[in-house]
Design an enzyme around this catalytic site. Structure first.
Site, PDB file in Angstrom:
ATOM      1  NE  ARG A  22       7.579  15.158  22.332  1.00 24.65           N
ATOM      2  CZ  ARG A  22       7.390  14.441  23.432  1.00 24.65           C
ATOM      3  NH1 ARG A  22       6.258  13.789  23.617  1.00 24.65           N
ATOM      4  NH2 ARG A  22       8.315  14.373  24.351  1.00 24.65           N
ATOM      5  CG  HIS A  55       8.653  11.266  20.021  1.00 29.00           C
ATOM      6  ND1 HIS A  55       9.902  11.550  19.530  1.00 29.00           N
ATOM      7  CD2 HIS A  55       8.608  11.756  21.281  1.00 29.00           C
ATOM      8  CE1 HIS A  55      10.579  12.187  20.469  1.00 29.00           C
ATOM      9  NE2 HIS A  55       9.829  12.317  21.543  1.00 29.00           N
ATOM     10  CG  HIS A  84       5.972   8.720  22.160  1.00 28.97           C
ATOM     11  ND1 HIS A  84       6.795   7.772  22.713  1.00 28.97           N
ATOM     12  CD2 HIS A  84       6.011   9.787  22.987  1.00 28.97           C
ATOM     13  CE1 HIS A  84       7.319   8.262  23.830  1.00 28.97           C
ATOM     14  NE2 HIS A  84       6.844   9.463  24.022  1.00 28.97           N
ATOM     15  N   GLY A  92       1.587   0.166  36.304  1.00 29.15           N
ATOM     16  CA  GLY A  92       2.478   1.223  35.846  1.00 29.15           C
ATOM     17  C   GLY A  92       2.524   2.317  36.903  1.00 29.15           C
ATOM     18  CG  LEU A  93       5.116   5.813  36.515  1.00 32.89           C
ATOM     19  CD1 LEU A  93       5.508   7.129  35.892  1.00 32.89           C
ATOM     20  CD2 LEU A  93       5.938   5.558  37.758  1.00 32.89           C
ATOM     21  N   GLY A 125      -3.425  -2.877  36.419  1.00 30.98           N
ATOM     22  CA  GLY A 125      -2.257  -2.157  35.904  1.00 30.98           C
ATOM     23  C   GLY A 125      -1.336  -1.768  37.042  1.00 30.98           C
ATOM     24  CB  SER A 128      16.314  11.819  24.176  1.00 31.06           C
ATOM     25  OG  SER A 128      16.024  13.104  24.662  1.00 31.06           O
TER      26      SER A 128
END
Ligand code: FAD
Ligand code: FES
Lengths: 212, 252, 642
Positions: C330, C266, C401, C42-43, C40, C284
Site C-alpha cells: 500500500r 490507502h 484510511h 465498534g467491533l 464506543g 478494494s
C-alpha cells in the site's frame, strides 16, 4: 391464551385476513360453479337452486359460516386500516409510490367496502327473495341496463380486490419462493380474471338476451 | 466524469425539536455539480445557510458509503430518493435536472419521532433486536467454525437477509408504517442458519411482539418496503417470518 | 511518565497462557459490584461490552450514533484474518504473527502481536456461533481468500460486507446484554471529558447530542474503544463522526499517545472531484490484482485515456518494481501515485488521480471473468463517478484510511492512566508502522472478546477500587470544564456570521496542511513549516469560527466544532511525532532517509521504539518518551520490492 395473543398480534391479524379471504375465495368458486349453470339455461339454474334449498341444514350452516367469515374479514380489515392510519400519523407532502402497480394494494379498503355494499344489496334482493322464483328474479333484474352495469362494476371491483388479495394471502401464508413465484404472479391475474369472466358474462348474457 | 452543474429549488421540512410542529421552507441552490452526492448538496446548502446566519438543516449521516444506515430522508415522496437500491448518501445529483424542485421530508412514522428537521429517532428498531435478534452464545467455548457445515446456498440466503442496514426506509415508505421487512430480515437470517435454530420459536414470538409494542403498523403486503430498500432485501423474508411466527404460535 | 510494557516473561508462545494464569481474577459473584464504562460500540467496544456483561460486570456503553449498530467498523469490506490454516497452505499462528509484525515494519511489540495471532482463531469460531454468515464453499465449510498481498489464504469474508457482518454479530451480543439489563446503552452521547479520582480513571462526562445536556457517569474502570483519528486530515475514508476527542481528552488527563504520525494512506480510493467533497470512498485493494496503474508520460496531457497510445503511457509501478509490479504494498503504491501527480502527470479534472486500467485483463480473460471478480466494485465506482471501468480506465488516488497510532497501552491494554483501557483502533498496539489488510477487524475483536476481560479482572483483583459517585467535586469540575468549553466555542458567534469562517472551512485548511506536509512522504522542512503554521490556524479557529445555534439543543455545527478543536490541538503531536522520527518506516517515507534507489530506509539503530507523547499543558511543548522495542523471536529485515 396463546390464541388470543396470536389473534391480537400483527401477523395474527394478517393470518385472519388471509384465512377468511381464502374461505371467501373458496365460496366464490362454489358460487361460480352454481352460476355457471346459467350458461346452459335458466331452468337448470332454477333446478340447482331448488336442489340447494331442499337441504336447509346445508343452507343454514353455509350462510351462517359465510356471514361470520365475511364479518371477520370486514371487521379485521377495517381494524387494520384504522390501526395502520394511526401508525403513519403524519402524511407525506409528496406521495409517490415506489412500486408501479400499487393501485390494487393501496385501495383494498375501498374495493373491499364497495364489495360489502354490493353484497348487502345483492343478498337482500337475491338471497332473501323467493328462492322458488330465483331464476325469474334475476332474469328480470339483469334486463335493466343499470343493474347489470352495477353488477359488472362490482365484479371488476372484486377482481381488483382479488388481484392483490390472492397474492397477499399466499405471501401471508409464507408462500414465496423463487421457483414458484412466476406461477403465483400469473395466478394473480388468472384467478381474478376467471371470476370476472364467469360472473361478469352472466349479466351480459341477460342483457343481450342470450340466456335460454 | 461530467462537470455539468444544475440549479435547484429545495423544499425542506424544518422542525426545531420533537415538541414543536414543523413547516416546509424553500431554498434555492445554484450551480450544484452533478457529481455531488445528495448529502454533499445538503452540505453546500448548510454552508450557505450558516454564512447567512440561518440555522443549517440537521440530517443524520455517518459513513456516506451506503452501509451504516444512518442517513435517510424521503425525497420527492420516495425514501432515499429515486434511484433503486441506493441510500441517500450514495444518490448523486446527476439523477436530477436543472430547475428541479426537490421536496425533502424526514422518515415519517409514529414509531420514529422526529428529533429535528430530518433527524428521527429509530431506536424502536434496536429494541426489536434486543427482544431476540441474536443467538444466545457467550464469548468463549464456541465450537470450531467448521464444526457445522452450512450449504453455501443457505449461507448466501442468510447473507441476503443479513445485509439489512437498519436505515428504516422500509418503515418510512410503508403506507402502514410497518417494520416487517426489518424484523423479517433478522428472523430469517437467524432461522436459516443451523446456529439459530434452537431459539427460533422464542425469537419469532419475542421479536414480533416487540415490533407490535413499538407502534409499528401492520403489514398489508404493499411491497413498498422492498422497492425502496437500499440493500434490495426481499419480502420473501417477511413470508419466512410469517411461517416462523405461525409455527411458533401453534406449535411453540 | 512511566512506560512499563508489562510483557510477561517466558517463551513467546506461552506468554499469554502464563499471564492468564498469573493474573488476578474476580469471583463471579463479586463482578456485579464493579461498574465498567465502555465508550464506543465498534467491533472493539461492542464485543468488550457484551463480554464483560456476560461475565457479570455492570456495563455502561456509549456511542455517538443513534444506534450501536452504526459504528464505523461497519464500513470494512475486505475481511478478517485468522491463522486457521483451513486451506492447508502453510499458515500457522507463527506465520500470522510474523506477517503482521513484518507488515508493521518491526515497530510493534512482539508479545502483543503474537497474542493477537493466537486468539485470531477463537474469533472466527465465536463469530460463526453468533450467526455471522461468512462465505462458504459448496461443501459447507468456510471459504477463504488471500488478501493484501498475503501468500496464504487466511482471510474470512462475508461478501464485501465483512465489517458489517462482524459488527452485527457483536451488536447482537450487546443487544442481548442490554435486554438482560447488564448493559445500559447510551446512544447519541459524545464523551467530552475523562474524570480522574486519585489518579485513577473513574468516569466520563458526556454531551447528549439531541438535547445538548451535559452529564457525567462514574465507574470503576473506563474502556475507550473510540476508533481512529484519520479525520484529522479532513478527507479520509473514515465515517464523518470518527474523531480523536475521547482519546485526546484522555491524553490531556495524562494518557500517553503513541506514534500519532503512523497514518495509513490507502492507494485505491476514488479521487477527489471538487471542493465540496466531504469524504473519500475506498475501492478494494484487490483491484490491483488485474488493473494496471499508469499515467501519461507527458506532464499536463489532457487527452482522453483511450487516445493516449501505448508508448506514451508510463506504467510506472511495473517499470520501477518489475517483480512486484502493480502489487507493491500500500505505502509504495500510494507514494508513487503522489509522486506522479506532483510531477504534473496526474489525470482527471483535478489532476490528482492515476489510471487503473482493466483493458488488458479484459482482453486476456474476457469481460465476464472480470465482472465476476469485480462486478460490484465496478458498480460502486460507476454509481459515484458515472464512468464504467469496462470502457474507461478507473481513476484512483490515495487517501487517509487507518491510524496505527493511538493511546499507548501496556500488554494489559491499560493506558498510562490506571483504570483507563484502550482497545481497537483507538490504541496503538499491534500494527506497528503499517497495518496489513484484514487485521484491524481481527485486532478489534481480539481485544474486545478475548483480551480485555482478563485485563479488567486483573485490574479489579489487584487494586480493588473503592466506590465513587458522580457527585464528587472531580465530576462537578469536569462537567463545568466541559460546559465552559462549549461556551468558549460559541462565544465568538454572538454577532452573526459576518466576516467569519465555518467549521468546515478551517477543517479543510487543517486537512490540507497535514496532507501536504505530513502525508505519505515527509521532510524536516515541510514538517517544521506545518508546525509553524499550526498555531495561527488554531487561533483563527478560536477567533473566527462561526457556530450557529445554542449549546443546549441538537447542534451539528457545534459537534463538529468540538471535534475540530481537538483535531487542531492533536495535529501538533502528529507533526512533532513525524518530525522526531527521522527514518522511513512502514507507511511513510521520510525523504531524508532513503536508499540509493529512492526507497524507504528504516533506521533500527535509532528508531526501534514506540514514540509516546506526554501532554504538558496548553501552550506547553509536549514531551517525547520512548518505549524501546526488542525483538527476541524475529529478526527485523529491510523491506525491498525491487
Ligand atoms: C473503508 C474502510 C474499510 C476497511 N476495511 C477493513 C478490512 O477489510 N479489514 C480490516 O481488518 N479492517 C478494515 N478497516 C479498518 C477497520 O474497519 C477499523 O480499524 C475498525 O473497524 C475500528 O474499530 P473500532 O471498534 O476500534 O472503532 P470504530 O468502529 O471506529 O468505532 C468507534 C466507536 O466509538 C464511538 N465514539 C467515537 N468517539 C466517541 C466519543 N467521543 N464519545 C462517544 N463515543 C465515541 C463511535 O460512536 C463508535 O461507536 C477498514 C476501514 C475503513 C475506513
Ligand atoms: S451515511 Fe451511512 S448509509 Fe448513508
Amino acid at each position: 391464551m396463546w390464541f388470543v395473543s396470536f389473534v391480537k398480534s400483527s401477523i395474527g391479524k394478517k393470518w385472519i385476513m388471509a384465512l377468511s379471504g381464502s374461505f371467501l375465495t373458496l365460496f366464490l368458486c362454489s358460487h361460480a360453479a352454481g352460476n355457471a349453470t346459467l350458461f346452459s339455461s335458466i331452468s337448470l339454474f332454477q333446478a340447482y337452486a331448488d336442489q340447494l334449498h331442499s337441504h336447509p341444514l346445508i343452507i343454514s350452516v353455509f350462510s351462517k359460516g359465510l356471514t361470520l367469515t365475511f364479518a371477520v374479514h370486514v371487521v379485521t380489515g377495517s381494524l387494520l386500516f384504522l390501526q395502520n392510519r394511526k401508525a403513519r400519523n403524519q402524511r407525506y407532502k409528496v406521495k409517490t409510490r415506489a412500486i408501479s402497480n400499487s393501485q390494487a394494494s393501496s385501495t383494498m379498503i375501498y374495493s373491499g367496502l364497495f364489495i360489502l355494499l354490493f353484497i348487502v344489496i345483492h343478498t337482500s334482493v337475491v338471497s332473501f327473495g323467493d328462492h322458488g322464483k330465483i331464476g325469474v328474479t334475476i332474469s328480470e333484474m339483469f334486463r335493466s341496463f343499470f343493474v347489470s352495469m352495477f353488477y359488472i362494476i362490482a365484479f371488476i371491483g372484486l377482481a381488483i380486490h382479488l388481484s392483490h388479495g390472492f397474492w397477499s394471502m399466499l405471501q401471508t401464508f409464507g408462500v414465496n419462493h423463487p421457483s414458484y413465484n412466476s406461477l403465483i404472479s400469473r395466478l394473480t391475474y388468472i384467478v381474478p380474471l376467471f371470476f370476472l369472466l364467469i360472473f361478469g358474462t352472466i349479466p351480459l348474457l341477460f342483457l343481450f338476451g342470450m340466456v335460454s | 466524469m461530467t462537470t455539468k452543474s444544475i440549479d435547484l429549488s429545495l423544499e425542506i421540512w424544518r422542525q426545531k425539536d420533537s415538541r414543536t410542529t414543523g413547516v416546509f421552507e424553500s431554498y434555492q441552490l445554484k450551480s450544484i455539480s452533478a457529481d455531488m452526492s445528495f448529502l454533499e448538496m445538503l452540505d453546500v446548502l448548510n454552508e450557505k445557510l450558516t454564512r447567512e446566519g440561518l440555522d443549517p438543516v440537521a440530517f443524520d449521516h455517518d459513513c456516506r458509503e451506503g452501509i451504516c444506515g444512518m442517513c435517510g430522508a424521503v425525497v420527492n415522496g420516495i425514501a432515499h430518493g429515486p434511484e433503486p437500491e441506493t441510500t441517500l448518501c450514495q444518490l448523486h445529483m446527476r439523477h436530477f435536472c436543472n430547475g428541479d424542485t426537490i421536496v425533502i421530508e424526514p422518515f415519517r412514522s409514529r414509531a420514529f419521532p422526529i428529533r429535528k428537521d430530518l433527524i428521527v429517532d429509530r431506536s424502536a428498531l434496536d429494541r426489536i433486536i434486543q427482544a431476540g435478534g441474536y443467538i444466545s452464545v457467550n464469548t468463549g467455548g464456541a465450537p470450531d467454525g467448521n464444526a457445522i457445515p452450512i450449504p453455501s446456498a443457505t449461507a448466501e440466503l442468510a447473507m441476503d437477509a443479513a445485509a439489512c442496514i437498519g436505515c428504516g426506509a422500509c418503515v418510512a415508505s410503508c403506507p402502514n408504517g410497518a417494520a416487517m421487512l426489518f424484523t423479517g430480515a433478522k428472523i430469517s437470517q437467524l432461522s436459516l442458519l443451523p446456529q439459530g435454530r434452537p431459539e427460533r420459536k422464542e425469537r419469532a414470538m419475542a421479536m414480533v411482539s416487540a415490533m407490535d409494542k413499538e407502534g409499528f403498523g401492520n403489514c398489508t403486503n404493499e411491497r413498498e418496503c422492498e422497492a425502496v430498500c437500499p440493500k434490495g432485501i426481499s419480502i420473501r423474508n417477511i413470508a419466512r417470518m410469517n411461517r416462523e411466527f405461525v409455527k411458533a404460535s401453534f406449535f411453540g | 511518565m512511566q512506560l512499563k510494557s508489562n510483557v510477561p516473561e517466558g517463551p513467546l508462545a506461552e506468554k499469554w497462557d502464563k499471564h492468564r494464569f498469573s493474573t488476578k481474577l474476580v469471583n463471579p459473584a463479586n463482578r456485579r459490584k464493579y461498574k465498567v464504562i465502555v465508550v464506543g460500540t465498534g467491533l472493539a467496544g461492542a464485543s468488550a461490552a457484551a463480554t464483560l456483561a456476560e461475565q457479570g460486570y455492570e456495563v455502561s456503553s456509549f456511542c455517538i450514533q443513534d444506534s450501536p449498530r452504526r459504528a464505523h467498523s461497519i464500513a470494512a469490506q475486505g475481511g478478517i484474518n485468522a491463522a486457521k490454516n483451513y486451506q492447508n497452505d502453510g499458515d500457522s499462528i507463527q506465520r500470522l504473527f510474523y506477517d503482521t509484525i513484518k507488515g508493521g515494519d518491526f515497530r510493534s511489540r512482539e508479545a502483543n502481536v503474537y497474542r493477537l495471532a493466537q486468539v485470531s482463531n477463537n474469533i472466527i469460531d465465536q463469530c460463526v456461533a453468533q450467526g455471522v454468515p461468512f462465505a462458504r464453499e459448496y461443501g459447507g465449510t468456510l471459504a477463504n481468500r488471500s488478501f493484501g498481498g498475503a501468500q496464504v489464504s487466511r482471510t474470512f469474508y462475508a461478501r464485501g460486507q465483512t465489517g458489517q457482518q462482524l459488527l452485527f454479530g457483536a451488536y447482537s451480543a450487546l443487544s442481548r446484554q442490554i435486554k438482560s439489563g447488564k448493559v445500559t446503552m447510551h446512544t447519541r452521547q459524545e464523551m467530552m471529558e475523562l474524570v480522574l479520582v486519585d489518579g485513577q480513571a473513574r468516569g466520563i462526562v458526556t454531551r447528549d447530542i439531541i438535547s445538548g445536556e451535559i452529564a457525567s457517569y462514574s465507574a470503576d474502570a473506563v474502556i475507550l474503544a473510540t476508533g481512529g483519528y484519520g479525520n484529522a486530515y479532513f478527507l479520509s475514508t473514515n465515517a464523518m463522526a470518527s474523531n480523536v476527542t475521547a482519546a485526546w481528552r484522555a491524553h490531556r488527563m495524562g494518557a500517553g499517545f503513541a506514534n500519532p504520525s503512523f497514518v495509513q494512506i490507502h492507494p485505491t480510493c476514488i479521487p477527489v472531484h471538487g471542493s465540496y467533497q466531504s469524504k473519500l470512498t475506498l475501492m478494494s485493494e484487490s483491484l490491483r490484482n488485474d488493473g494496471r496503474v499508469w499515467v501519461p508520460k507527458k506532464p499536463g496531457d489532457t487527452r482522453k485515456p483511450g487516445s493516449i497510445p501505448e508508448e506514451e503511457r508510463d506504467y510506472y509501478l511495473e517499470n520501477k518494481y518489475p517483480s512486484f509490479g502493480n502489487l507493491v504494498p500500500r505505502d509504495v503504491a500510494s507514494r508513487n501515485a503522489k509522486e506522479q501527480c506532483d510531477a504534473g502527470k496526474g489525470v482527471g479534472s483535478t489532476q490528482l488521480a492515476v489510471y487503473l486500467d482493466f483493458a488488458e485483463a479484459i482482453r486476456r480473460d474476457g469481460e465476464a471473468t472480470i465482472l465476476k471478480k469485480y462486478g460490484n466494485l465496478f458498480q460502486m465506482y460507476e454509481k459515484i463517478t458515472d464512468s464504467n471501468p469496462l470502457h474507461e480506465p478507473m481513476m484512483i488516488y490515495p487517501a487517509v484510511h487507518y491510524t496505527m497510532g493511538g493511546l499507548w497501552v501496556d500488554y494489559n491494554l491499560m493506558t498510562t492512566i490506571p483504570g483507563l483501557f484502550a482497545i481497537g483502533e483507538c490504541n496503538f498496539s499491534d500494527h506497528g508502522a503499517n497495518r496489513l489488510g484484514a487485521s484491524a477487524l481481527m485486532q478489534g475483536l481480539a481485544d474486545g472478546y478475548f483480551i480485555i476481560a482478563n485485563c479488567i479482572a486483573d485490574y479489579f483483583g489487584s487494586t480493588n477500587p473503592d466506590k465513587v459517585s458522580s457527585t464528587l467535586p472531580q465530576f462537578v469540575d469536569a462537567r463545568k470544564k466541559c460546559q465552559d468549553r462549549i461556551q468558549k466555542l460559541l462565544r465568538g458567534s454572538k454577532n452573526g456570521p459576518q466576516g467569519k469562517l465555518t467549521v468546515d472551512d478551517i477543517h479543510k485548511e487543517l486537512g490540507i496542511l497535514l496532507w501536504d506536509h505530513c502525508g505519505m512522504a515527509r521532510n524536516k522542512e515541510g514538517l517544521e513549516k506545518a508546525l509553524a503554521k499550526l498555531p495561527a490556524l488554531q487561533e483563527k479557529f478560536w477567533k473566527d469560527v462561526y457556530i450557529p445555534g445554542k449549546g443546549k439543543e441538537l447542534n451539528q455545527s457545534l459537534e463538529r466544532a468540538g471535534r475540530l478543536a481537538d483535531f487542531l490541538e492533536f495535529a501538533e503531536i502528529i507533526i512533532r511525532d513525524a518530525l522526531a522520527r527521522e527514518e522511513s518506516c512502514g507507511c511513510h517515507l521520510r525523504e531524508e532517509s532513503q536508499t540509493e534507489e529512492n526507497e524507504a530506509k528504516r533506521d533500527d539503530v535509532n528508531y526501534s521504539h514506540v514514540s509516546v507523547w506526554e501532554y504538558q499543558g496548553d501552550g506547553q511543548e509536549p514531551v517525547l518518551h520512548k518505549e524501546e522495542l526488542t525483538f527476541e523471536n524475529v529478526t527485523p529485515s529491510q523491506r525491498s520490492y525491487k
